[in-house]
Each structure stands twice: as C-alpha cells, then as structure tokens.
Design an enzyme around this catalytic site. Sequence first.
Site, PDB file in Angstrom:
ATOM      1  N   HIS A   1      25.762  -2.790 -26.889  1.00  0.00           N
ATOM      2  CA  HIS A   1      26.097  -1.571 -26.187  1.00  0.00           C
ATOM      3  C   HIS A   1      27.442  -1.408 -26.722  1.00  0.00           C
ATOM      4  O   HIS A   1      27.699  -0.497 -27.271  1.00  0.00           O
ATOM      5  CB  HIS A   1      26.065  -1.656 -24.806  1.00  0.00           C
ATOM      6  CG  HIS A   1      26.164  -0.410 -24.131  1.00  0.00           C
ATOM      7  ND1 HIS A   1      27.124   0.564 -24.005  1.00  0.00           N
ATOM      8  CD2 HIS A   1      25.140   0.658 -23.719  1.00  0.00           C
ATOM      9  CE1 HIS A   1      27.270   1.607 -23.493  1.00  0.00           C
ATOM     10  NE2 HIS A   1      25.684   1.749 -23.291  1.00  0.00           N
TER      11      HIS A   1
ATOM     12  N   GLU B   1      21.882  -0.349 -29.525  1.00  0.00           N
ATOM     13  CA  GLU B   1      21.283  -0.326 -28.204  1.00  0.00           C
ATOM     14  C   GLU B   1      20.319   0.927 -27.931  1.00  0.00           C
ATOM     15  O   GLU B   1      19.553   0.981 -27.225  1.00  0.00           O
ATOM     16  CB  GLU B   1      22.165  -0.259 -27.302  1.00  0.00           C
ATOM     17  CG  GLU B   1      23.269   0.819 -27.089  1.00  0.00           C
ATOM     18  CD  GLU B   1      22.941   1.701 -26.238  1.00  0.00           C
ATOM     19  OE1 GLU B   1      22.284   1.604 -25.362  1.00  0.00           O
ATOM     20  OE2 GLU B   1      23.460   2.684 -26.515  1.00  0.00           O
TER      21      GLU B   1
END
Length: 348
Positions: A313, A10
């Site tokens: 994430h 991410e």
Amino acid sequence: MIELDGSQGEGGGQILRTGLALSMVTGQPLRIARIRAKRPKPGLMRQHLACVLAAAEVSGAQMEGAELGAETLCFTPGPVRAGDYRFSIASAGSCLLVLQTVLPALLLANAPSTLRLSGGTHNPMAPPFHFLQRAYAPLVRRMGADLQLTLRRCGFYPAGGGEVEASIHPAAAGLQPFDLLARGAPVAAFAECLSPGLARNIARRELDVMAAAMGWAGDQLRVCEQRQNEGPGNALMATLEYEQVTEVFCSLGERGVSAEEVARRLVVEARGYQASGAAVGAHLADQLALLMGLAVWQSGHGAAFTCSELTEHTRTNCSVIERFLPVRFALELEGSQLVVKAEKVSTT
C-alpha cells in the site's frame, strides 16, 4: 495530463485519493483507469465517489466519469479554494478518507478552512479518527501547518452517522520537512474501548486481554463514553506515546468474532511495533509519505523516517506521488532499521 492505472500495486482506492489530492495541489489534470481493479467490487463505490465530489468542490474541477461504479475518471482541477465545507457520505463509508483526499490541497491553500464531515469514523481499511487526531495531526503541526480534529459523534458500520470537524491552517512559510528516525523515550501507553450499543462486559473482556498481554492497569485501561448517532459498534485502541511520535493501533469488533480475539489482534499489532524499534508503524508510514513528499517538494530539503514495515500500500502510494512531484523515495536498510528517504530531484 497524468495518467494512472488503478490496478497497479495494491490496486485499491488509495491510488484514486492520492491522485486526486496531487492533481489539486499541482493543477495537473488526472485520468485514472481501472479504478480499484484489485477489489472484489471494482470502480467507484459510494465513499470513493464522495472523495471525487469533495475534491471537485474544493478545486472547481471539471469531471468525466464521476458516477457510482465508474472505472475510469477524468479530473481537471481549477484553483483550490479555502473555505467552510460540509461533506457527507450517506452510508457508513469513512468520512475520514474524504478528509485525506482534500487535506493536502487545503494545507497549501492561501487561507484557513473548516470541514464538517459525516459518515463512518471507525471503519475497516480506513484510518480511524483517533489515529488521525493523535498520530497524524501532530506531524502536520510539526511541519508548520495546523490540523485540529474534533469527534462529535462516532459512526460505525453499517449505520454510519458519525460527525467530525476539522480546522485547517496552512503553513505560512510552506510545509517544512523533518527527519523522524527515532521515537524518543516513552511518555504514555493505554488501551481504550468504544462499544456503544453493546453489552458493557464486551469492553471489559477486551481490556482484560490487553491488561494481561501488555502489563497495563488502572488508568491505562479505559472505557470511552462517546456520543453516537445510530447503531452499535466496537473499536478497541492502543495508544503508544513517545517523545517524538505517537502511534495508535485499532482493532474493530465484528459479528462472529469474540471480544478476546479482537483484543488479541490488537496486541499482535502493538507488540510488533514495539519490537521493531522504528519511529512509525506501517499505517502511519503510508500517511506520512504524502506529507513528506509535499514538504520536500516545497522546501527542496530531504527528509527521512524509520518504519516497522513498508507495505505494498505504501509502495504504491509513493509511486503515485513520484508521478506528480519531482520527489523520489528510496528504501534503505540501516542496521536493523528500515529507512524511507525522500529527496527532491531536478526537473532540468
């Protein structure tokens, strides 16, 4: 030395924070390049630099590149020192991201610590205070340590000025892992609105949408009176408490977005979690991964949890953890449930 590429996965600030946390915990020097490479403004912003400086103070680290805008950082930690600390972000940057950075090391220190943090308490792309207090801190306590959080003042973008106190007591026998595969029976559910400095009808409009969508009424709809330092702000939150876990979802008001839209966003997130049947939501999974990794590393025992969604994430966070610790994460689908498993691996 552990070398991390800040553009992986991410590509945001979590790579930096987890890297700093585990560098302090393990004593391994860290070099991270291309910091926050996938963000519109890459490099160390004010709140990220605050995390670096806090980590350095807690561990007596030597650093190169600890300045605003830097895209490469070298961090060599010394011994972690428990104590009383004050960390401030001179902006609306999230002070809770500073807590997230230094907490793992202080949970494994040889004595209790107290942190006094100032900055933002309810920020976009950061865990809000109530999430950490109600959803995250109980999991820390379940592992044998203690984390008590107190909100003194709210801080919203762009003024900041929030104040939080954290009391940290390490686990006497080290962090103990556990499985969190089911929520258990429902205990409580409610919505609450923080809207200091704004017209009172904004809170009522948001709660009316929650009432209609979630079927909540009476004490399940709360307008919170919180001390705030400066500037208006708006946070609408839904708390879902179960026997084994509590989840907190937050939708922040912003200029040009109606109160009704703020509430509708929260309804979508809360309903999605309810429908999933998983123990934890996407954001709590992200926070829990590091805790579980540390506990598995210390104890040698595996752990697992079910989650509603495994985001990029969280995947990135897990990959950083695996660089520092002899722990491996695996994602399995058992029936309709996503199960994240962490196990210690042999280093021989």
